[in-house]
Scaffold this motif. Sequence first.
Motif, PDB file in Angstrom:
ATOM      1  N   SER A 201       0.819  -1.221   0.000  1.00 29.32           N
ATOM      2  CA  SER A 201       0.000   0.000   0.000  1.00 29.32           C
ATOM      3  C   SER A 201       0.847   1.262   0.000  1.00 29.32           C
ATOM      4  O   SER A 201       0.638   2.164  -0.827  1.00 29.32           O
ATOM      5  CB  SER A 201      -0.932   0.006   1.216  1.00 29.32           C
ATOM      6  OG  SER A 201      -1.765  -1.114   1.196  1.00 29.32           O
ATOM      7  N   ILE A 202       1.787   1.332   0.911  1.00 35.27           N
ATOM      8  CA  ILE A 202       2.635   2.524   1.008  1.00 35.27           C
ATOM      9  C   ILE A 202       3.557   2.627  -0.200  1.00 35.27           C
ATOM     10  O   ILE A 202       3.748   3.715  -0.754  1.00 35.27           O
ATOM     11  CB  ILE A 202       3.428   2.521   2.330  1.00 35.27           C
ATOM     12  CG1 ILE A 202       2.455   2.684   3.506  1.00 35.27           C
ATOM     13  CG2 ILE A 202       4.490   3.611   2.339  1.00 35.27           C
ATOM     14  CD1 ILE A 202       3.079   2.483   4.869  1.00 35.27           C
ATOM     15  N   GLY A 203       4.098   1.497  -0.642  1.00 34.09           N
ATOM     16  CA  GLY A 203       4.992   1.502  -1.804  1.00 34.09           C
ATOM     17  C   GLY A 203       4.311   2.022  -3.054  1.00 34.09           C
ATOM     18  O   GLY A 203       4.854   2.871  -3.769  1.00 34.09           O
ATOM     19  N   VAL A 204       3.110   1.536  -3.324  1.00 35.60           N
ATOM     20  CA  VAL A 204       2.370   1.995  -4.501  1.00 35.60           C
ATOM     21  C   VAL A 204       2.021   3.471  -4.352  1.00 35.60           C
ATOM     22  O   VAL A 204       2.202   4.259  -5.284  1.00 35.60           O
ATOM     23  CB  VAL A 204       1.100   1.144  -4.725  1.00 35.60           C
ATOM     24  CG1 VAL A 204       0.227   1.742  -5.825  1.00 35.60           C
ATOM     25  CG2 VAL A 204       1.469  -0.293  -5.073  1.00 35.60           C
ATOM     26  N   GLY A 205       1.539   3.852  -3.183  1.00 32.55           N
ATOM     27  CA  GLY A 205       1.160   5.249  -2.960  1.00 32.55           C
ATOM     28  C   GLY A 205       2.323   6.207  -3.133  1.00 32.55           C
ATOM     29  O   GLY A 205       2.200   7.235  -3.814  1.00 32.55           O
ATOM     30  N   VAL A 206       3.466   5.876  -2.541  1.00 32.09           N
ATOM     31  CA  VAL A 206       4.643   6.748  -2.649  1.00 32.09           C
ATOM     32  C   VAL A 206       5.147   6.786  -4.094  1.00 32.09           C
ATOM     33  O   VAL A 206       5.503   7.854  -4.607  1.00 32.09           O
ATOM     34  CB  VAL A 206       5.758   6.287  -1.683  1.00 32.09           C
ATOM     35  CG1 VAL A 206       7.077   6.980  -1.969  1.00 32.09           C
ATOM     36  CG2 VAL A 206       5.326   6.528  -0.240  1.00 32.09           C
TER      37      VAL A 206
ATOM     38  N   LEU B 217       9.657   7.440 -20.204  1.00 27.04           N
ATOM     39  CA  LEU B 217      10.960   7.027 -19.676  1.00 27.04           C
ATOM     40  C   LEU B 217      11.150   7.505 -18.240  1.00 27.04           C
ATOM     41  O   LEU B 217      11.589   6.731 -17.378  1.00 27.04           O
ATOM     42  CB  LEU B 217      12.098   7.529 -20.558  1.00 27.04           C
ATOM     43  CG  LEU B 217      13.503   7.153 -20.088  1.00 27.04           C
ATOM     44  CD1 LEU B 217      13.663   5.642 -20.018  1.00 27.04           C
ATOM     45  CD2 LEU B 217      14.558   7.772 -20.985  1.00 27.04           C
ATOM     46  N   ALA B 218      10.816   8.763 -17.978  1.00 30.52           N
ATOM     47  CA  ALA B 218      10.993   9.293 -16.620  1.00 30.52           C
ATOM     48  C   ALA B 218      10.167   8.499 -15.606  1.00 30.52           C
ATOM     49  O   ALA B 218      10.672   8.110 -14.545  1.00 30.52           O
ATOM     50  CB  ALA B 218      10.601  10.769 -16.592  1.00 30.52           C
ATOM     51  N   ASP B 219       8.920   8.237 -15.926  1.00 32.63           N
ATOM     52  CA  ASP B 219       8.059   7.493 -15.002  1.00 32.63           C
ATOM     53  C   ASP B 219       8.484   6.031 -14.901  1.00 32.63           C
ATOM     54  O   ASP B 219       8.401   5.425 -13.827  1.00 32.63           O
ATOM     55  CB  ASP B 219       6.599   7.588 -15.433  1.00 32.63           C
ATOM     56  CG  ASP B 219       6.044   9.006 -15.306  1.00 32.63           C
ATOM     57  OD1 ASP B 219       6.747   9.879 -14.754  1.00 32.63           O
ATOM     58  OD2 ASP B 219       4.914   9.242 -15.761  1.00 32.63           O
TER      59      ASP B 219
ATOM     60  N   ILE C 112       3.441   6.388  -6.925  1.00 28.47           N
ATOM     61  CA  ILE C 112       2.550   7.210  -7.745  1.00 28.47           C
ATOM     62  C   ILE C 112       2.653   8.681  -7.338  1.00 28.47           C
ATOM     63  O   ILE C 112       2.570   9.570  -8.189  1.00 28.47           O
ATOM     64  CB  ILE C 112       1.102   6.693  -7.658  1.00 28.47           C
ATOM     65  CG1 ILE C 112       1.021   5.300  -8.271  1.00 28.47           C
ATOM     66  CG2 ILE C 112       0.126   7.630  -8.351  1.00 28.47           C
ATOM     67  CD1 ILE C 112       1.534   5.216  -9.702  1.00 28.47           C
ATOM     68  N   LEU C 113       2.857   8.951  -6.064  1.00 27.61           N
ATOM     69  CA  LEU C 113       3.051  10.331  -5.621  1.00 27.61           C
ATOM     70  C   LEU C 113       4.294  10.935  -6.265  1.00 27.61           C
ATOM     71  O   LEU C 113       4.259  12.076  -6.752  1.00 27.61           O
ATOM     72  CB  LEU C 113       3.148  10.391  -4.091  1.00 27.61           C
ATOM     73  CG  LEU C 113       3.299  11.774  -3.484  1.00 27.61           C
ATOM     74  CD1 LEU C 113       2.040  12.593  -3.738  1.00 27.61           C
ATOM     75  CD2 LEU C 113       3.569  11.658  -1.990  1.00 27.61           C
ATOM     76  N   VAL C 114       5.386  10.178  -6.313  1.00 24.07           N
ATOM     77  CA  VAL C 114       6.614  10.671  -6.947  1.00 24.07           C
ATOM     78  C   VAL C 114       6.394  10.896  -8.441  1.00 24.07           C
ATOM     79  O   VAL C 114       6.811  11.917  -8.998  1.00 24.07           O
ATOM     80  CB  VAL C 114       7.789   9.692  -6.695  1.00 24.07           C
ATOM     81  CG1 VAL C 114       9.000  10.037  -7.549  1.00 24.07           C
ATOM     82  CG2 VAL C 114       8.161   9.681  -5.220  1.00 24.07           C
ATOM     83  N   ILE C 115       5.718   9.953  -9.092  1.00 28.26           N
ATOM     84  CA  ILE C 115       5.424  10.103 -10.526  1.00 28.26           C
ATOM     85  C   ILE C 115       4.570  11.345 -10.773  1.00 28.26           C
ATOM     86  O   ILE C 115       4.862  12.140 -11.669  1.00 28.26           O
ATOM     87  CB  ILE C 115       4.746   8.827 -11.071  1.00 28.26           C
ATOM     88  CG1 ILE C 115       5.776   7.708 -11.185  1.00 28.26           C
ATOM     89  CG2 ILE C 115       4.072   9.086 -12.418  1.00 28.26           C
ATOM     90  CD1 ILE C 115       5.194   6.352 -11.533  1.00 28.26           C
ATOM     91  N   ALA C 116       3.532  11.523  -9.972  1.00 30.31           N
ATOM     92  CA  ALA C 116       2.654  12.689 -10.138  1.00 30.31           C
ATOM     93  C   ALA C 116       3.422  13.989  -9.889  1.00 30.31           C
ATOM     94  O   ALA C 116       3.244  14.974 -10.620  1.00 30.31           O
ATOM     95  CB  ALA C 116       1.466  12.590  -9.193  1.00 30.31           C
TER      96      ALA C 116
END
Length: 176
Positions: free
Chosen positions: A31-36, A152-154, A38-42
Amino acid sequence: MKNIFNKLINFFNEIAPPQGQYSWFDKLRVSIGVGVTILVIAFLNHLWGDMTQDENMVTAVFGVSALCIFLFPDSKFFSPLVLIEANLLASCVAFICVYIFPSVSLGIPVGIIATIVGMYLLKCIHPPAVFLSIFIVMAGTNSYDFALHPVLADSMVLALAAFANKELMKYWARRS
């Protein structure tokens, strides 16, 4: 009526594969891994700037990839290099489909087929990359710059997340 309902529930329980049993550590890690991730990607996409609403749909693909990275950390489908290769391939295939086919209805199936064949040939099977190809064709994105950002960045963020997740799991296994 209740009897029919119970039989239906039993039938679905028999044909459905059982869900895996996860520890609280694994539930939190995923949960935290996915959230963090996607937060970094966003955050990176926001810093980089001018993505349209249609182009932001690709974030959904990266969300699915992030979930798979954390749920199946030992799968070769979600290893760091495969993530990068498959996503870049899918985006390039999609750009070609946007250029060649005036109709989205024709571009999508050709993009799907070409992406899957390309992943087999390059030995970089990553199922969410097929959806990346679909979203790019739907958005009508035809700029190869899009392959650098956000693809590429994401994908690099996803690769770092996959690596960090494996290291965390190794560390946790040594502690236990």
